[in-house]
Write a protein that holds these residues in place. Structure first.
Motif, PDB file in Angstrom:
ATOM      1  N   TYR A 162      -2.906   7.878  -1.570  1.00 41.49           N
ATOM      2  CA  TYR A 162      -2.241   7.675  -0.286  1.00 41.49           C
ATOM      3  C   TYR A 162      -0.936   8.451  -0.257  1.00 41.49           C
ATOM      4  N   CYS A 212      -1.086   6.603   7.983  1.00 39.94           N
ATOM      5  CA  CYS A 212      -1.971   6.149   6.898  1.00 39.94           C
ATOM      6  C   CYS A 212      -2.823   7.305   6.366  1.00 39.94           C
ATOM      7  N   SER A 254      -4.467   9.688   3.766  1.00 43.30           N
ATOM      8  CA  SER A 254      -4.943   9.590   2.386  1.00 43.30           C
ATOM      9  C   SER A 254      -5.823  10.789   2.083  1.00 43.30           C
ATOM     10  N   ASP A 305      -1.837   3.523  -4.086  1.00 42.90           N
ATOM     11  CA  ASP A 305      -1.752   2.493  -3.053  1.00 42.90           C
ATOM     12  C   ASP A 305      -0.814   2.998  -1.966  1.00 42.90           C
ATOM     13  N   VAL A 306      -0.684   2.272  -0.853  1.00 46.53           N
ATOM     14  CA  VAL A 306       0.123   2.745   0.279  1.00 46.53           C
ATOM     15  C   VAL A 306       1.632   2.708   0.006  1.00 46.53           C
ATOM     16  N   CYS A 336       1.790   3.349   7.016  1.00 48.96           N
ATOM     17  CA  CYS A 336       0.405   2.952   6.911  1.00 48.96           C
ATOM     18  C   CYS A 336       0.279   1.493   7.334  1.00 48.96           C
TER      19      CYS A 336
END
Length: 195
Positions: free
Chosen positions: A45, A60, A62, A165-166, A195
């Motif tokens: 991400y 968001c 990725s 991860d975000v 995100c």
């Protein structure tokens, strides 16, 4: 967004792939060495970045890498379009620009080619190629990608900080900042991704 605006964005992206203008030529930042193609693939991400015009309408963001037997990576960029909320995915392929010599492994000199489809006019597909460097990763918590384009006495830089991860915890952010400082990359231009 209409087809005209989409075409202008693609043209702008072609002229200046990187977004932050700085004086002089591109700094000599070495790529990551001995990239482990068993550990690097998977989902990443975007956590922080320099402003990048082609990503301005997405949240968001990725990227998912899948290793191929030929040493390349299938690559899929995914994001949520800010206005409509539509989920968009662009397929592509990442190749490594340096040969794997004497079994020393790949370096982070990479080239990504994406099939970009205008989500509003599905018949408009363009192949876009971006050259960048993976300059650091621990495979588990973060990866740092950097791009630079010289143009008429200045250079344009982009930085993308990726995580599994975000978000990432403060101790990982410190590792990232230490790595950026080692490469003399200015952190004042970094913006958090949403995100």
């Amino acid at each position: 967004m209409n087809a005209y605006i989409f075409a202008l964005l693609l043209l702008w992206g072609e002229i200046v792939v990187s977004q932050i203008p700085l004086p002089g030529s591109c700094p000599d930042i070495p790529p990551f060495k001995n990239l482990n193609l068993e550990k690097y693939p998977g989902n990443w991400y975007e956590v922080e970045k320099y402003f990048f015009a082609l990503e301005a309408s997405g949240t968001c963001i990725s990227v998912n890498y899948t290793a191929n037997h030929d040493g390349t990576l299938n690559t899929q960029i995914r994001f949520t379009e800010s206005v409509s909320g539509n989920k968009i995915a662009f397929p592509g392929k990442t190749i490594f620009l340096d040969p794997d010599t004497a079994g020393s492994g790949k370096t982070g000199n990479m080239q990504l080619t994406l099939s970009i489809i205008n989500p509003y006019y599905l018949q408009t597909e363009v192949q876009k190629t971006y050259i960048y460097k993976l300059i650091d990763t621990d495979y588990v918590n973060y990866a740092i990608k950097w791009s630079c384009l010289p143009l008429m006495g200045v250079h344009f830089e982009s930085v993308w900080i990726l995580a599994r991860d975000v978000t990432y915890p403060p101790e990982v952010k410190k590792l990232v900042r230490d790595s950026l400082a080692k490469s003399k990359i200015d952190t004042s231009f970094l913006q958090p991704s949403t995100c």
